[in-house]
Scaffold this active site. Structure first.
Site, PDB file in Angstrom:
ATOM      1  CE  LYS A 237       3.154  -4.596  -7.295  1.00 43.46           C
ATOM      2  NZ  LYS A 237       2.525  -3.453  -7.972  1.00 43.46           N
ATOM      3  NE  ARG A 293       3.863   1.996 -14.436  1.00 43.65           N
ATOM      4  CZ  ARG A 293       3.690   0.944 -13.660  1.00 43.65           C
ATOM      5  NH1 ARG A 293       2.675   0.121 -13.874  1.00 43.65           N
ATOM      6  NH2 ARG A 293       4.499   0.685 -12.648  1.00 43.65           N
TER       7      ARG A 293
END
Lengths: 461, 80
Positions: A237, A293
């Site tokens: 990303k 997470r």
């Protein structure tokens, strides 16, 4: 259970982020570091710092015994793993608990279950979450793989069951390619992940990457709406937004509800993200994976919901119930995050460690810069190239883009090349303004639009 | 006969082979051609191939596998 002190088992900007959240809650912070990281910002900010090994990650940040030993020495109550490194290692979570400490995240069993892509897909299907058409679990032979493609068609992705984060994926366009690539993929998966297991998924062309932030306390689960992360290079990303502004409201509702259903079905505890592909044309979404997470791009969610996700992780780990109810969580405005990497976008994104000669950080309403940098800091070559994240909020997306361009003009990082020029060009691009992009958009745009002027138009503007 | 020094263009971690379980690109004493790979430098999780740059005999490595290196550091010498 009391949580008065924490060991930060990570480095870089996320270690800084965790320390700031801990300090806000009055929690004592202990930072671990490798021999290459003695000067990092998190070491300076923490109440205490402990060296755990040489520069190589596997001899320091990935060394479970070294991290546990530091936690015991520092006599902390809990360990925060951040993202990457040991954050999605179920054995590490178990080792933390076995040492009598709190692991800030889900149980080792939940990490292993959701971390196995095939098992996670089964969990999703059971919870009624749509999955990408593909093999029914692991496939053991090429013959089985060829059988699956009769149903899905081509192109298909060969994925490693133990992979994730964009690693261990090959795309094949024909049966002949599948025949060559399948054995190679299996050998590679075995070498990279210690598990040669593979599965197949249909390639959804022109899909968006949309993901839902969830929080669970073991009993209740809420979602904090979705993020749009389609702008990627090599499956990493580059730029993220919240919310995914073109999503029809009824699709958004179904998408977020499905993430909650999945998390609830496993009694999820902590912060997590359920990732999906979304097809604009058919308005279908498909489950990809769960990340157990905190994620790099979590700040865009914080900017539109006002929830501090890292503080919430601490509260959940300390045994508290969720501090928010679903009805209290609403989207306000729009946020965009730009990942600022030490890479030269004009030279094939060549990474460039080195010394920060000057740093000027933009400030003002709706602007946040999460970073590991300070003037004079020498970036070591041993870890990833993420230097910081510029996050900007606006009343709506157009206002956010205007503010983002201004903030990118004010952000000055001298000494090493960075991806700031890339983000200036993206922020000024009409297709980005329209939101007309998908997961394959950026790589093409880099070869055409960005290569044409090397991002210089945005420099001058 | 002179010695040619092969230097690392970047700071990072030096690897003598393309993967942990394969033999090294070159071993001490090997002859090299100009475009032969002699190692990899890992810098910020990306790998750059290091080529000999010269043709010559008897390459000698000065840096061990998986050792950190600085930009400009001599990795190996080649007799010319």
């Amino acid at each position: 259970m009391k949580l008065r002190s924490v060991l930060v088992a990570n480095r870089g900007e996320i270690a800084v982020r965790i320390i700031r959240a801990a300090k806000a809650l009055g929690i004592r912070t202990v930072q671990v570091y490798s021999a290459a990281d003695a000067d990092m910002l998190a070491v300076k900010l923490a109440d205490e710092a402990i060296e755990i090994g040489p520069p190589a990650p596997k001899k320091s940040y990935l060394d479970i015994a070294a991290v546990i030993s530091a936690a015991k020495r520092a006599d902390v109550d809990a360990v925060h793993p951040g993202y990457g490194f040991l954050s999605e290692n179920g054995d590490f979570a178990d080792a933390v608990v076995a040492a009598g400490l709190i692991f800030i995240g889900p149980s080792g069993d939940a990490i292993r279950l959701l971390g196995d892509k095939v098992a996670a897909r089964a969990v999703a299907e059971k919870a009624g979450v749509p999955t990408v058409p593909g093999s029914d679990g692991r496939i053991s032979s090429l013959a089985d793989a060829l059988e699956v493609t009769k149903r899905t068609g081509f192109p298909v992705m060969i994925k490693a069951a133990a992979g994730g984060g964009g690693r261990g994926i090959r795309i094949v366009n024909t049966a002949a390619e599948l025949e060559t690539q399948f054995p190679q993929a299996s050998a590679e998966a075995l070498a990279s992940f210690g598990d040669g297991g593979l599965y197949l998924e249909k390639v959804i062309t022109r899909a968006r990457h949309v993901e839902v932030q969830i929080l669970g306390d073991g009993k209740n689960v809420v979602h904090c709406f979705e993020r749009e992360c389609s702008l990627q290079r090599r499956r990493q990303k580059v730029w993220e937004e919240a919310p995914s502004f073109l999503l029809p409201p009824e699709v958004r509702q179904k998408l977020c509800d499905s993430a909650v259903a999945l998390a609830r079905s496993v009694g999820y505890r902590g912060a997590g993200t359920v990732e999906y592909l979304y097809d604009d044309e058919t308005r279908q979404f498909y489950f990809i994976e769960v990340n157990t997470r905190i994620q790099v791009e979590h700040p865009v969610t914080e900017m539109i919901t006002g929830i501090d996700l890292v503080e919430e992780m601490f509260r959940i780990a300390a045994g508290a119930s969720l501090s928010v109810r679903q009805a209290d969580i609403a989207v306000k405005g729009h946020a965009i995050e730009c990942r600022i990497n030490a890479e030269d976008p004009r030279r094939g994104f060549m990474p460039a460690p080195g010394r920060i000669e000057r740093l000027a950080v933009p400030e003002g309403k709706g602007i946040r810069f999460d970073t590991m940098l300070y003037g004079g800091y020498v970036i070591p070559p041993f870890y990833d190239s993420l230097l910081g994240k510029l996050i900007v909020w606006g009343e709506d997306r157009p206002a956010c883009l205007v503010r983002l361009s201004q903030a990118l003009e004010q952000l000055k990082i001298e000494g090493v090349p960075t991806t700031v020029p890339l983000h200036r060009a993206l922020a000024a691009d009409p297709q980005i303004a329209k939101g007309a992009f998908h997961t394959r958009f950026l790589e093409t745009w880099l070869e055409t639009e960005f290569a044409a002027d090397g991002g210089r138009a945005a420099e001058v503007a | 006969m002179s010695k040619h020094e092969i230097r690392s263009p970047l700071p990072g971690t030096f690897y003598r082979s393309s993967a942990p379980d394969v033999p090294p690109f070159k071993t001490d004493g090997d002859t090299v051609s100009s475009n032969d790979a002699i190692g990899l430098i890992e810098v910020m999780k990306t790998f750059q191939e290091i080529q000999a740059g010269v043709a010559g005999g008897s390459i000698r490595f000065l840096v061990d596998n998986e050792e950190p290196v600085m930009a400009g550091q001599v990795i190996a010498e080649v007799d010319q």
